[in-house]
Design an enzyme around this catalytic site. Sequence first.
Site, PDB file in Angstrom:
ATOM      1  CG  HIS A   1      40.481  46.345  41.571  1.00  5.42           C
ATOM      2  ND1 HIS A   1      39.261  46.106  40.971  1.00  5.42           N
ATOM      3  CD2 HIS A   1      40.703  45.274  42.377  1.00  5.42           C
ATOM      4  CE1 HIS A   1      38.766  44.960  41.412  1.00  5.42           C
ATOM      5  NE2 HIS A   1      39.625  44.422  42.270  1.00  5.42           N
ATOM      6  CD  GLU A   2      44.384  44.179  43.101  1.00  2.00           C
ATOM      7  OE1 GLU A   2      43.919  43.847  44.215  1.00  2.00           O
ATOM      8  OE2 GLU A   2      44.021  43.632  42.049  1.00  2.00           O
TER       9      GLU A   2
ATOM     10  CB  CYS B   1      36.564  41.907  42.204  1.00  5.58           C
ATOM     11  SG  CYS B   1      37.405  41.796  43.793  1.00  5.58           S
ATOM     12  CG  LEU B   2      40.547  37.058  41.410  1.00  8.45           C
ATOM     13  CD1 LEU B   2      41.962  36.706  41.838  1.00  8.45           C
ATOM     14  CD2 LEU B   2      40.037  36.079  40.356  1.00  8.45           C
TER      15      LEU B   2
ATOM     16  CD  GLN C   1      41.215  40.370  46.099  1.00  5.00           C
ATOM     17  OE1 GLN C   1      42.256  40.800  45.647  1.00  5.00           O
ATOM     18  NE2 GLN C   1      40.193  40.037  45.324  1.00  5.00           N
TER      19      GLN C   1
ATOM     20  N   GLY D   1      45.610  40.613  39.503  1.00  8.64           N
ATOM     21  CA  GLY D   1      46.044  41.299  40.718  1.00  8.64           C
ATOM     22  C   GLY D   1      45.423  40.635  41.933  1.00  8.64           C
TER      23      GLY D   1
ATOM     24  CG  HIS E   1      40.754  44.552  47.102  1.00  6.16           C
ATOM     25  ND1 HIS E   1      39.530  44.059  47.486  1.00  6.16           N
ATOM     26  CD2 HIS E   1      40.903  44.204  45.796  1.00  6.16           C
ATOM     27  CE1 HIS E   1      38.962  43.437  46.458  1.00  6.16           C
ATOM     28  NE2 HIS E   1      39.763  43.510  45.416  1.00  6.16           N
TER      29      HIS E   1
HETATM   30  O1  GNR Z   1      41.752  39.686  37.872  1.00  4.73           O
HETATM   31  C1  GNR Z   1      41.331  40.853  37.974  1.00  4.73           C
HETATM   32  N1  GNR Z   1      41.049  41.553  36.847  1.00  4.73           N
HETATM   33  C2  GNR Z   1      40.769  42.893  36.845  1.00  4.73           C
HETATM   34  C3  GNR Z   1      40.229  43.451  35.691  1.00  4.73           C
HETATM   35  C4  GNR Z   1      39.945  44.786  35.626  1.00  4.73           C
HETATM   36  C5  GNR Z   1      40.196  45.599  36.704  1.00  4.73           C
HETATM   37  C6  GNR Z   1      40.729  45.072  37.860  1.00  4.73           C
HETATM   38  C7  GNR Z   1      41.013  43.729  37.935  1.00  4.73           C
HETATM   39  S1  GNR Z   1      41.687  43.072  39.383  1.00  4.73           S
HETATM   40  C8  GNR Z   1      41.101  41.441  39.311  1.00  4.73           C
HETATM   41  C9  GNR Z   1      41.687  40.609  40.415  1.00  4.73           C
HETATM   42  C10 GNR Z   1      41.224  41.155  41.746  1.00  4.73           C
HETATM   43  O2  GNR Z   1      40.136  40.985  42.207  1.00  4.73           O
HETATM   44  N2  GNR Z   1      42.085  41.904  42.390  1.00  4.73           N
HETATM   45  O3  GNR Z   1      41.734  42.461  43.554  1.00  4.73           O
HETATM   46 NI    NI Z   2      39.564  42.691  43.455  1.00  3.60          NI
END
Ligand code: GNR
Ligand code: NI
Length: 182
Positions: free
Chosen positions: A136-137, A94-95, A51, A46, A140
């Site tokens: 999660h997104e 999270c990236l 980001q 995601g 952000h």
């Molecule tokens: O790549 C991602 N893997 C992930 C694993 C578990 C819960 C959420 C994520 S999102 C993350 C990519 C990212 O940072 N998205 O904002």
């Molecule tokens: Ni993230």
Amino acid sequence: MATRDLVILPDPRLRQTSDTVTAFDGKLRALVDDMFETMYAAPGIGLAAIQIGVPLRVVTMDLAKKDDPPAPQVFINPQVVWSSEEKGAYEEGCLSIPDYYEEVERPAAVKVKYLDIDGKEREIEADGLLATCLQHEIDHTNGVLFIDYLSKLKRDMVVRKFKKAAKQAGAAPHVPNPTHEL
Ligand code: GNR
Ligand code: NI
């Protein structure tokens, strides 16, 4: 199409609230294309536009398993309109916080309203990984990171580590005591 640089902790842009998308044009499509390219290259499942430094409420996602065909999904202006009482726990990453993973508890299921790439209203009911990733997104887009759900001790440790790494990356090469040489 191009990959873009990822914004990494402790960059203050990660704490920005992103703006609502109002124009469903070629510029938005180009942003989404770059987000997918960046997300697949990372690799991640995601990505939120902030980001890559773009403060717009745009999310890309692909939860297809390795060896399955790609399943790209785009969510514009996503918002949680219902969440379950029941909680679920996932190990999140999270990236923008590379190589750090911790278990996070969130509502196990959510209903999310969003617009598609053409600006058409959509609704999705999600559980499992999709529910976690959507939350999660969406976080952000509101300047919230998964480390905000951890203990203060854990969060402070991560933030300190990334502050130190950023400082070292930006520092001039260090030559110890040059005037004390023989
Ligand atoms: O790549 C991602 N893997 C992930 C694993 C578990 C819960 C959420 C994520 S999102 C993350 C990519 C990212 O940072 N998205 O904002
Ligand atoms: Ni993230």
